[in-house]
Design an enzyme around this catalytic site. Structure first.
Site, PDB file in Angstrom:
ATOM      1  N   ASP A  79       0.814  -1.210   0.000  1.00  0.00           N
ATOM      2  CA  ASP A  79       0.000   0.000   0.000  1.00  0.00           C
ATOM      3  C   ASP A  79       0.851   1.265   0.000  1.00  0.00           C
ATOM      4  O   ASP A  79       0.395   2.340   0.377  1.00  0.00           O
ATOM      5  CB  ASP A  79      -0.946   0.004   1.212  1.00  0.00           C
ATOM      6  CG  ASP A  79      -0.186   0.042   2.541  1.00  0.00           C
ATOM      7  OD1 ASP A  79       1.047  -0.115   2.518  1.00  0.00           O
ATOM      8  OD2 ASP A  79      -0.845   0.207   3.593  1.00  0.00           O
ATOM      9  N   HIS A 114      24.098   8.160 -19.478  1.00  0.00           N
ATOM     10  CA  HIS A 114      23.045   8.116 -18.464  1.00  0.00           C
ATOM     11  C   HIS A 114      23.428   7.206 -17.298  1.00  0.00           C
ATOM     12  O   HIS A 114      22.619   6.437 -16.782  1.00  0.00           O
ATOM     13  CB  HIS A 114      21.717   7.665 -19.094  1.00  0.00           C
ATOM     14  CG  HIS A 114      21.110   8.703 -19.985  1.00  0.00           C
ATOM     15  ND1 HIS A 114      20.096   8.432 -20.885  1.00  0.00           N
ATOM     16  CD2 HIS A 114      21.381  10.028 -20.123  1.00  0.00           C
ATOM     17  CE1 HIS A 114      19.776   9.539 -21.533  1.00  0.00           C
ATOM     18  NE2 HIS A 114      20.537  10.512 -21.090  1.00  0.00           N
ATOM     19  N   ASP A 147      25.695  15.757 -13.504  1.00  0.00           N
ATOM     20  CA  ASP A 147      24.582  16.223 -14.330  1.00  0.00           C
ATOM     21  C   ASP A 147      23.334  16.140 -13.457  1.00  0.00           C
ATOM     22  O   ASP A 147      22.892  15.050 -13.098  1.00  0.00           O
ATOM     23  CB  ASP A 147      24.455  15.342 -15.570  1.00  0.00           C
ATOM     24  CG  ASP A 147      23.438  15.865 -16.582  1.00  0.00           C
ATOM     25  OD1 ASP A 147      22.597  16.706 -16.207  1.00  0.00           O
ATOM     26  OD2 ASP A 147      23.474  15.426 -17.736  1.00  0.00           O
ATOM     27  N   HIS A 168      26.191  12.542 -28.732  1.00  0.00           N
ATOM     28  CA  HIS A 168      24.822  12.938 -28.373  1.00  0.00           C
ATOM     29  C   HIS A 168      24.553  14.313 -28.957  1.00  0.00           C
ATOM     30  O   HIS A 168      25.458  14.969 -29.482  1.00  0.00           O
ATOM     31  CB  HIS A 168      24.618  12.947 -26.855  1.00  0.00           C
ATOM     32  CG  HIS A 168      25.526  13.881 -26.115  1.00  0.00           C
ATOM     33  ND1 HIS A 168      25.291  15.236 -26.011  1.00  0.00           N
ATOM     34  CD2 HIS A 168      26.692  13.646 -25.435  1.00  0.00           C
ATOM     35  CE1 HIS A 168      26.253  15.803 -25.290  1.00  0.00           C
ATOM     36  NE2 HIS A 168      27.131  14.855 -24.933  1.00  0.00           N
ATOM     37  N   HIS A 201      18.389  20.312 -25.984  1.00  0.00           N
ATOM     38  CA  HIS A 201      16.974  19.936 -25.952  1.00  0.00           C
ATOM     39  C   HIS A 201      16.217  21.042 -25.247  1.00  0.00           C
ATOM     40  O   HIS A 201      16.796  21.857 -24.517  1.00  0.00           O
ATOM     41  CB  HIS A 201      16.768  18.585 -25.250  1.00  0.00           C
ATOM     42  CG  HIS A 201      17.249  18.543 -23.823  1.00  0.00           C
ATOM     43  ND1 HIS A 201      16.541  19.089 -22.772  1.00  0.00           N
ATOM     44  CD2 HIS A 201      18.377  18.010 -23.276  1.00  0.00           C
ATOM     45  CE1 HIS A 201      17.201  18.904 -21.643  1.00  0.00           C
ATOM     46  NE2 HIS A 201      18.331  18.259 -21.922  1.00  0.00           N
ATOM     47  N   HIS A 238      13.510  17.000 -20.423  1.00  0.00           N
ATOM     48  CA  HIS A 238      13.514  16.937 -21.885  1.00  0.00           C
ATOM     49  C   HIS A 238      12.117  17.366 -22.308  1.00  0.00           C
ATOM     50  O   HIS A 238      11.209  16.543 -22.449  1.00  0.00           O
ATOM     51  CB  HIS A 238      13.850  15.522 -22.370  1.00  0.00           C
ATOM     52  CG  HIS A 238      15.288  15.174 -22.187  1.00  0.00           C
ATOM     53  ND1 HIS A 238      16.192  15.133 -23.222  1.00  0.00           N
ATOM     54  CD2 HIS A 238      16.007  14.883 -21.076  1.00  0.00           C
ATOM     55  CE1 HIS A 238      17.390  14.821 -22.773  1.00  0.00           C
ATOM     56  NE2 HIS A 238      17.306  14.655 -21.460  1.00  0.00           N
ATOM     57  N   GLU A 273      24.853  21.625 -24.168  1.00  0.00           N
ATOM     58  CA  GLU A 273      25.619  20.647 -23.393  1.00  0.00           C
ATOM     59  C   GLU A 273      26.613  19.855 -24.249  1.00  0.00           C
ATOM     60  O   GLU A 273      26.456  18.656 -24.442  1.00  0.00           O
ATOM     61  CB  GLU A 273      24.684  19.696 -22.652  1.00  0.00           C
ATOM     62  CG  GLU A 273      23.550  19.108 -23.496  1.00  0.00           C
ATOM     63  CD  GLU A 273      22.629  18.232 -22.679  1.00  0.00           C
ATOM     64  OE1 GLU A 273      23.126  17.292 -22.023  1.00  0.00           O
ATOM     65  OE2 GLU A 273      21.417  18.492 -22.695  1.00  0.00           O
ATOM     66  N   ARG A 324      31.523  16.972 -19.702  1.00  0.00           N
ATOM     67  CA  ARG A 324      30.351  17.647 -20.283  1.00  0.00           C
ATOM     68  C   ARG A 324      30.123  18.913 -19.482  1.00  0.00           C
ATOM     69  O   ARG A 324      30.265  18.917 -18.257  1.00  0.00           O
ATOM     70  CB  ARG A 324      29.111  16.745 -20.267  1.00  0.00           C
ATOM     71  CG  ARG A 324      27.904  17.377 -20.944  1.00  0.00           C
ATOM     72  CD  ARG A 324      26.798  16.356 -21.245  1.00  0.00           C
ATOM     73  NE  ARG A 324      26.221  15.714 -20.075  1.00  0.00           N
ATOM     74  CZ  ARG A 324      26.444  14.445 -19.733  1.00  0.00           C
ATOM     75  NH1 ARG A 324      27.261  13.692 -20.451  1.00  0.00           N
ATOM     76  NH2 ARG A 324      25.883  13.921 -18.660  1.00  0.00           N
ATOM     77  N   GLU A 368      27.121  21.946 -19.194  1.00  0.00           N
ATOM     78  CA  GLU A 368      25.746  22.207 -19.639  1.00  0.00           C
ATOM     79  C   GLU A 368      25.179  23.436 -18.959  1.00  0.00           C
ATOM     80  O   GLU A 368      25.221  23.554 -17.733  1.00  0.00           O
ATOM     81  CB  GLU A 368      24.866  20.994 -19.329  1.00  0.00           C
ATOM     82  CG  GLU A 368      23.414  21.148 -19.728  1.00  0.00           C
ATOM     83  CD  GLU A 368      22.606  19.904 -19.408  1.00  0.00           C
ATOM     84  OE1 GLU A 368      21.496  19.760 -19.956  1.00  0.00           O
ATOM     85  OE2 GLU A 368      23.075  19.068 -18.593  1.00  0.00           O
TER      86      GLU A 368
END
Length: 416
Positions: free
Chosen positions: A38, A242, A259, A342, A346, A353, A371, A384, A386
């Site tokens: 629950d 990722h 990130d 990549h 975005h 995203h 990025e 990276r 960003e």
């Protein structure tokens, strides 16, 4: 607050102009799925299109928009519970507050939803039902709207079901001032977390230890929900785009790629910073870092209305390829794909995203990420950087400029 002053009311009016007469549109806030037994997932993550049109974050809520013979009707349904239930799970959103937030005058108990809808449909005058059935992939878990569509099709087979998702996406891409302010707030909170990580970083830390400093900074500002699961990746693990395990030791001499982003008012920040766990870049790390930084600066300089994110990615690849050839890492432009694999951008907003096709040209009011990265696994280097950028009529404004990314400044901060 009048209907015309309320930002959610303006969005509803815009959507009603996009759907034909003889239509009903339904949007569901959704409900938290259960982890086990629950125990539901918490905190509840409201459907973003429902929130965009109402400002309401309470689960078990629904929005009905109707348009018939030139007349419009708007009803917000919220969950009303007994005093006994309130003792167990707390009070629900009062109708008066729901009206003030949403700008919707008619608020009904969710228990009346089927009766109200059935009464509206009994004359047979409505031809279309618009249901927000967002579908990102074939095997995606179905939503409340998907389940309702099956039931409705059986009960009212003469009414055509349509999807308003694309129309709402078009509306959501361009942000108003209130939305941009929420993104700025999310970025500001993220900045506090990033600085806390830089100041606390030490060789030998576990990735999750470093992540905990970010979490504490967000919690201290009342933020319970991240924009997305944080990535804290040391060394070669930063070359996995990722990576979310965050369960390894960051060794002396390694870079750590972080990130992450806070969420404020349901709007997301999305920031990446890469820094040396020891507090000082090696000459090679700094060389690669500065190439990524140069690509970022050139890409931001290229932002303007009418450009697509695909065209921005071409700018990024061009700079990276030129610099990688200069240092002898590649010989041909096409080889850049070995180290950069990549897209550079975005859209950003209610979703990290965010909605909108990469084919759509940018407009003033779009908020996007920039990025660029380089991932040299054989050297244990993944970098990276960003930032979150607002597109303006004149070009771009970097909303996250205050989050340090100059390598000298990063080293100063880490020295304390």
């Amino acid at each position: 607050m009048t209907e015309t002053m309320n930002p959610y009311a303006k969005r509803r009016e815009a959507l009603l102009r996009r759907i034909p007469d003889g239509s009903i549109a339904l949007f569901f806030a959704g409900q938290a799925p259960y982890m086990s037994g629950d125990h539901p997932y918490s905190p509840f993550h409201v459907n973003r299109n429902f929130f965009y049109l109402t400002g309401i974050t309470q689960e078990h809520s629904r929005l009905l928009l109707a348009k018939l013979d030139g007349n419009e009707q708007i009803i917000l349904f919220t969950e009303h519970v007994s005093e006994v239930e309130e003792k167990w799970t707390g009070k629900r959103l009062p109708d008066q507050l729901a009206r003030r937030i949403s700008g919707i005058a008619e608020v009904q108990d969710l228990a009346q939803f089927e009766t109200t809808l059935g009464r509206m449909l009994r004359t047979g005058e409505y031809e279309w039902l618009y249901l927000d059935v967002e579908q990102d992939r074939f095997h995606q878990t179905e939503t409340e709207a998907h389940r309702f569509a099956r039931i409705f099709r059986d009960k009212y087979p003469a009414i055509v079901i349509r999807n308003p998702y694309a129309e709402v996406c078009r509306m959501r891409t361009v942000k108003d001032e209130a939305e941009i302010d929420c993104i700025r707030q999310a970025i500001d909170i993220t900045r506090e977390g990033v600085l806390a990580m830089m100041k606390s970083a030490r060789p030998g830390m576990w990735e999750y230890e470093l992540e905990a400093h970010f979490d504490f900074a967000l919690r201290s500002r009342g933020v319970r929900e991240h924009a997305f699961p944080p990535i804290v990746a040391g060394g070669e693990r930063a070359c996995v785009l990722h990576y979310v395990d965050n369960d390894q030791v960051i060794e002396d001499g390694q870079l750590v790629l972080c990130d992450l982003g806070a969420q404020y008012g349901c709007y997301s920040a999305d920031i990446t910073r890469t820094f040396p766990i020891s507090g000082r870049f090696t000459p090679r790390q700094r060389e690669i870092y500065n190439i990524v930084l140069a690509a970022m600066e050139a890409t931001i300089e290229a932002i303007r209305p009418g450009v697509t994110t695909s065209e921005l990615n071409d700018v990024t690849k061009s700079v990276l390829a030129q610099e990688l050839k200069r240092i002898g890492l590649i010989q041909d432009d096409g080889e850049v794909a070995r180290y950069y694999y990549h897209g550079v951008s975005h859209r950003l907003g209610l979703d990290t995203h965010d909605v909108g096709s990469p084919k759509w040209p940018l407009e003033a009011g779009d908020v996007i990420t920039v990025e660029p990265g380089l991932y040299i696994a054989e050297e244990g280097i993944g970098i990276r950087i960003e930032d979150d950028v607002l597109v303006t009529e004149d070009g771009a404004v970097n909303l996250s400029l205050s989050i340090p990314k100059d390598p000298d400044e990063i080293e100063r901060i880490m020295r304390g």
